[in-house]
Design a protein around this motif. Structure first.
Motif, PDB file in Angstrom:
ATOM      1  N   THR A   1       0.864  -1.183   0.000  1.00 21.72           N
ATOM      2  CA  THR A   1       0.000   0.000   0.000  1.00 21.72           C
ATOM      3  C   THR A   1       0.896   1.227   0.000  1.00 21.72           C
ATOM      4  O   THR A   1       2.089   1.121  -0.262  1.00 21.72           O
ATOM      5  CB  THR A   1      -0.993  -0.007   1.195  1.00 21.72           C
ATOM      6  N   GLY A   2       0.327   2.375   0.299  1.00 20.41           N
ATOM      7  CA  GLY A   2       1.139   3.575   0.306  1.00 20.41           C
ATOM      8  C   GLY A   2       0.354   4.795   0.733  1.00 20.41           C
ATOM      9  O   GLY A   2      -0.777   4.691   1.222  1.00 20.41           O
ATOM     10  N   ILE A   3       0.979   5.952   0.533  1.00 24.10           N
ATOM     11  CA  ILE A   3       0.406   7.244   0.888  1.00 24.10           C
ATOM     12  C   ILE A   3       0.569   8.161  -0.316  1.00 24.10           C
ATOM     13  O   ILE A   3       1.627   8.166  -0.965  1.00 24.10           O
ATOM     14  CB  ILE A   3       1.140   7.874   2.094  1.00 24.10           C
ATOM     15  N   LEU A   4      -0.431   8.977  -0.591  1.00 22.66           N
ATOM     16  CA  LEU A   4      -0.371   9.931  -1.675  1.00 22.66           C
ATOM     17  C   LEU A   4       0.817  10.879  -1.473  1.00 22.66           C
ATOM     18  O   LEU A   4       1.005  11.419  -0.378  1.00 22.66           O
ATOM     19  CB  LEU A   4      -1.682  10.721  -1.745  1.00 22.66           C
ATOM     20  N   PHE A   5       1.601  11.075  -2.516  1.00 25.52           N
ATOM     21  CA  PHE A   5       2.868  11.814  -2.416  1.00 25.52           C
ATOM     22  C   PHE A   5       2.697  13.244  -1.911  1.00 25.52           C
ATOM     23  O   PHE A   5       3.566  13.777  -1.244  1.00 25.52           O
ATOM     24  CB  PHE A   5       3.581  11.831  -3.782  1.00 25.52           C
ATOM     25  N   ASN A   6       1.580  13.889  -2.249  1.00 30.87           N
ATOM     26  CA  ASN A   6       1.400  15.298  -1.895  1.00 30.87           C
ATOM     27  C   ASN A   6       0.445  15.500  -0.725  1.00 30.87           C
ATOM     28  O   ASN A   6      -0.187  16.553  -0.607  1.00 30.87           O
ATOM     29  CB  ASN A   6       0.933  16.103  -3.118  1.00 30.87           C
ATOM     30  N   ASP A   7       0.385  14.523   0.153  1.00 27.77           N
ATOM     31  CA  ASP A   7      -0.481  14.620   1.322  1.00 27.77           C
ATOM     32  C   ASP A   7      -0.114  15.866   2.129  1.00 27.77           C
ATOM     33  O   ASP A   7       1.040  16.052   2.521  1.00 27.77           O
ATOM     34  CB  ASP A   7      -0.313  13.359   2.175  1.00 27.77           C
ATOM     35  N   ALA A   8      -1.103  16.716   2.386  1.00 25.01           N
ATOM     36  CA  ALA A   8      -0.869  17.985   3.074  1.00 25.01           C
ATOM     37  C   ALA A   8      -0.352  17.791   4.492  1.00 25.01           C
ATOM     38  O   ALA A   8       0.455  18.589   4.983  1.00 25.01           O
ATOM     39  CB  ALA A   8      -2.149  18.822   3.091  1.00 25.01           C
ATOM     40  N   GLN A   9      -0.794  16.742   5.163  1.00 27.67           N
ATOM     41  CA  GLN A   9      -0.359  16.497   6.543  1.00 27.67           C
ATOM     42  C   GLN A   9       1.135  16.175   6.606  1.00 27.67           C
ATOM     43  O   GLN A   9       1.815  16.569   7.550  1.00 27.67           O
ATOM     44  CB  GLN A   9      -1.186  15.368   7.157  1.00 27.67           C
ATOM     45  N   LEU A  10       1.648  15.481   5.605  1.00 24.80           N
ATOM     46  CA  LEU A  10       3.077  15.139   5.580  1.00 24.80           C
ATOM     47  C   LEU A  10       3.928  16.329   5.151  1.00 24.80           C
ATOM     48  O   LEU A  10       5.078  16.447   5.570  1.00 24.80           O
ATOM     49  CB  LEU A  10       3.329  13.954   4.654  1.00 24.80           C
ATOM     50  N   ASN A  11       3.404  17.167   4.264  1.00 28.29           N
ATOM     51  CA  ASN A  11       4.070  18.400   3.846  1.00 28.29           C
ATOM     52  C   ASN A  11       5.501  18.147   3.344  1.00 28.29           C
ATOM     53  O   ASN A  11       6.453  18.798   3.777  1.00 28.29           O
ATOM     54  CB  ASN A  11       4.070  19.424   4.988  1.00 28.29           C
ATOM     55  N   ILE A  12       5.649  17.216   2.427  1.00 23.31           N
ATOM     56  CA  ILE A  12       6.961  16.881   1.867  1.00 23.31           C
ATOM     57  C   ILE A  12       7.293  17.848   0.731  1.00 23.31           C
ATOM     58  O   ILE A  12       6.486  18.055  -0.174  1.00 23.31           O
ATOM     59  CB  ILE A  12       6.988  15.425   1.353  1.00 23.31           C
ATOM     60  N   ASP A  13       8.479  18.428   0.785  1.00 18.58           N
ATOM     61  CA  ASP A  13       8.975  19.278  -0.294  1.00 18.58           C
ATOM     62  C   ASP A  13       9.735  18.384  -1.272  1.00 18.58           C
ATOM     63  O   ASP A  13      10.863  17.960  -0.990  1.00 18.58           O
ATOM     64  CB  ASP A  13       9.893  20.372   0.261  1.00 18.58           C
ATOM     65  N   TRP A  14       9.124  18.100  -2.408  1.00 16.55           N
ATOM     66  CA  TRP A  14       9.719  17.204  -3.396  1.00 16.55           C
ATOM     67  C   TRP A  14      10.728  17.917  -4.298  1.00 16.55           C
ATOM     68  O   TRP A  14      11.277  17.320  -5.220  1.00 16.55           O
ATOM     69  CB  TRP A  14       8.629  16.536  -4.230  1.00 16.55           C
TER      70      TRP A  14
ATOM     71  N   ILE B   1      -3.681   7.125  -6.879  1.00 16.53           N
ATOM     72  CA  ILE B   1      -4.895   6.853  -6.089  1.00 16.53           C
ATOM     73  C   ILE B   1      -4.585   6.314  -4.693  1.00 16.53           C
ATOM     74  O   ILE B   1      -5.453   5.757  -4.029  1.00 16.53           O
ATOM     75  CB  ILE B   1      -5.840   5.887  -6.841  1.00 16.53           C
ATOM     76  N   LEU B   2      -3.351   6.501  -4.239  1.00 18.59           N
ATOM     77  CA  LEU B   2      -3.000   6.069  -2.885  1.00 18.59           C
ATOM     78  C   LEU B   2      -3.776   6.889  -1.866  1.00 18.59           C
ATOM     79  O   LEU B   2      -4.135   8.038  -2.116  1.00 18.59           O
ATOM     80  CB  LEU B   2      -1.490   6.206  -2.656  1.00 18.59           C
ATOM     81  N   PRO B   3      -4.024   6.324  -0.680  1.00 17.02           N
ATOM     82  CA  PRO B   3      -4.781   7.050   0.343  1.00 17.02           C
ATOM     83  C   PRO B   3      -3.974   8.177   0.978  1.00 17.02           C
ATOM     84  O   PRO B   3      -2.752   8.218   0.880  1.00 17.02           O
ATOM     85  CB  PRO B   3      -5.103   5.969   1.378  1.00 17.02           C
ATOM     86  N   HIS B   4      -4.698   9.069   1.650  1.00 19.59           N
ATOM     87  CA  HIS B   4      -4.067  10.112   2.450  1.00 19.59           C
ATOM     88  C   HIS B   4      -3.591   9.507   3.764  1.00 19.59           C
ATOM     89  O   HIS B   4      -4.105   8.476   4.225  1.00 19.59           O
ATOM     90  CB  HIS B   4      -5.054  11.258   2.728  1.00 19.59           C
ATOM     91  N   PHE B   5      -2.632  10.172   4.391  1.00 14.91           N
ATOM     92  CA  PHE B   5      -2.055   9.712   5.652  1.00 14.91           C
ATOM     93  C   PHE B   5      -3.135   9.464   6.703  1.00 14.91           C
ATOM     94  O   PHE B   5      -3.146   8.442   7.377  1.00 14.91           O
ATOM     95  CB  PHE B   5      -1.017  10.723   6.150  1.00 14.91           C
ATOM     96  N   LYS B   6      -4.081  10.394   6.846  1.00 20.90           N
ATOM     97  CA  LYS B   6      -5.114  10.285   7.876  1.00 20.90           C
ATOM     98  C   LYS B   6      -6.051   9.094   7.647  1.00 20.90           C
ATOM     99  O   LYS B   6      -6.705   8.632   8.582  1.00 20.90           O
ATOM    100  CB  LYS B   6      -5.938  11.579   7.967  1.00 20.90           C
TER     101      LYS B   6
END
Length: 181
Positions: free
Chosen positions: A144-157, A172-177
């Motif tokens: 599984t995984g987490i959507l790359f641009n999840d706002a909660q994670l706030n990763i600067d790519w 279509i990966l889920p959000h962290f929450k």
């Protein structure tokens, strides 16, 4: 080889001693004994993987759940990536935090990503050859995984979203929450 603990417990950056001369270079990319002595971890890698990605490709953020969780030792053979590991260990003081490091063919750094983390990278160079060791076998049903641009994670790519390319499954990966871990 230097092995440095990141601010996230269990996640290490490996910095090899590189020997260069007019013929080229040599470095030891992994030494089980040194790794165990410095980290206190006993890791048995059972699978090696390699990918080639063009600029702007994100692979991740992926992980395997349950008994199929994997620790990974990742590195770049050619090119440059920004590598990201997200702590998914609910009992960790850094749960939901991430570490990112540039890995490339010049610094030859590696990132050790323990079990209980999501992992991904973006290719910063025109192309990158990415290699990694896993301590457990791949199991499609556990992935599984987490959507790359999840706002909660706030990763600067380090790249504008308009330049990013994802696989259909990563879109279509889920959000962290929404994770069920």
């Amino acid at each position: 080889m230097q092995i440095e603990q990141t601010y996230i417990e269990g996640c290490f950056i490996l910095k090899p001693s590189v020997f260069k001369d007019d013929r080229g270079l040599f470095f030891e990319s992994f030494n089980q004994k040194t790794f165990e002595e410095i980290t206190g971890l006993n890791i048995n890698f059972v699978q090696d993987n390699q990918s080639v990605s063009k600029k702007g490709v994100i692979r991740g953020l992926h992980f395997q759940k349950g008994e199929f969780a994997q620790a990974k030792l990742v590195r770049v053979i050619q090119g440059e990536v920004l590598d990201v590991a997200v702590d998914l260990r609910k009992d960790s003081k850094t749960f939901g935090k991430h570490v990112s490091v540039k890995l490339n063919e010049v610094n030859n750094y590696q990132l050790f990503v323990p079990r209980g983390f999501a992992h991904g990278f973006i290719t910063l160079s025109e192309e990158a050859i990415f290699a990694y060791k896993c301590d457990n076998y791949y199991d499609k049903a556990s992935e599984t995984g987490i959507l790359f641009n999840d706002a909660q994670l706030n990763i600067d790519w380090k790249m504008d979203e308009s330049q990013i390319e994802l696989s259909d499954k990563d879109m279509i990966l889920p959000h962290f929450k929404d994770l069920n871990i």
